[in-house]
Design a protein around this motif. Structure first.
Motif, PDB file in Angstrom:
ATOM      1  N   ALA A  65       0.841  -1.196   0.000  1.00 48.37           N
ATOM      2  CA  ALA A  65       0.000   0.000   0.000  1.00 48.37           C
ATOM      3  C   ALA A  65       0.877   1.248   0.000  1.00 48.37           C
ATOM      4  O   ALA A  65       1.936   1.273   0.629  1.00 48.37           O
ATOM      5  CB  ALA A  65      -0.916   0.005   1.225  1.00 48.37           C
ATOM      6  N   PRO A  66       0.425   2.308  -0.680  1.00 50.45           N
ATOM      7  CA  PRO A  66       1.209   3.541  -0.737  1.00 50.45           C
ATOM      8  C   PRO A  66       1.336   4.238   0.611  1.00 50.45           C
ATOM      9  O   PRO A  66       2.261   5.019   0.818  1.00 50.45           O
ATOM     10  CB  PRO A  66       0.459   4.407  -1.750  1.00 50.45           C
ATOM     11  N   GLU A  67       0.440   3.954   1.548  1.00 52.15           N
ATOM     12  CA  GLU A  67       0.500   4.593   2.869  1.00 52.15           C
ATOM     13  C   GLU A  67       1.782   4.248   3.626  1.00 52.15           C
ATOM     14  O   GLU A  67       2.126   4.930   4.585  1.00 52.15           O
ATOM     15  CB  GLU A  67      -0.728   4.184   3.709  1.00 52.15           C
ATOM     16  N   PHE A  68       2.501   3.212   3.201  1.00 50.22           N
ATOM     17  CA  PHE A  68       3.735   2.816   3.880  1.00 50.22           C
ATOM     18  C   PHE A  68       4.944   3.628   3.428  1.00 50.22           C
ATOM     19  O   PHE A  68       6.012   3.516   4.027  1.00 50.22           O
ATOM     20  CB  PHE A  68       4.010   1.324   3.686  1.00 50.22           C
ATOM     21  N   ASP A  69       4.789   4.452   2.382  1.00 52.08           N
ATOM     22  CA  ASP A  69       5.901   5.297   1.929  1.00 52.08           C
ATOM     23  C   ASP A  69       6.403   6.159   3.080  1.00 52.08           C
ATOM     24  O   ASP A  69       5.620   6.799   3.774  1.00 52.08           O
ATOM     25  CB  ASP A  69       5.467   6.220   0.777  1.00 52.08           C
ATOM     26  N   GLY A  70       7.709   6.160   3.296  1.00 51.51           N
ATOM     27  CA  GLY A  70       8.316   6.986   4.331  1.00 51.51           C
ATOM     28  C   GLY A  70       8.239   6.415   5.734  1.00 51.51           C
ATOM     29  O   GLY A  70       8.708   7.045   6.682  1.00 51.51           O
TER      30      GLY A  70
END
Length: 96
Positions: free
Chosen positions: A52-57
């Protein structure tokens, strides 16, 4: 549908409500833990891969905390143990 298939279905709904899932796989590994003291509580053992993109950073600890927060209501009754692999889309083996 057995009880753990229903648990997986409900976990998937909760994860979809929090994350923009690129990929999700939840495996029931409860059979591998039969006889384990924790299995006696009735909670299942699951292995989760989520992209999921929410895990970026976020580091792995923060990613796991986000997954645990999304599934909080399932502990400890439905989930006794959870193995998590949380990746961003760019880290995905499916990235192209």
């Amino acid at each position: 549908m057995n009880i753990n298939q229903e648990r997986i279905r409900l976990m998937e709904i909760d994860l979809r409500n929090v994350f923009q899932l690129q990929f999700l796989d939840i495996e029931d590994e409860s059979h591998l833990h039969a006889g384990h003291a924790g299995a006696a509580t009735g909670g299942g053992h699951f292995k989760l891969m989520i992209i999921a993109p929410e895990f970026d950073g976020l580091n792995q600890v923060k990613r796991h905390r986000a997954v645990y927060a999304a599934l909080n209501k399932h502990f400890p009754t439905e989930i006794h143990a959870l193995s998590i692999l949380a990746l961003t889309p760019s880290e995905s083996p499916h990235a192209g």
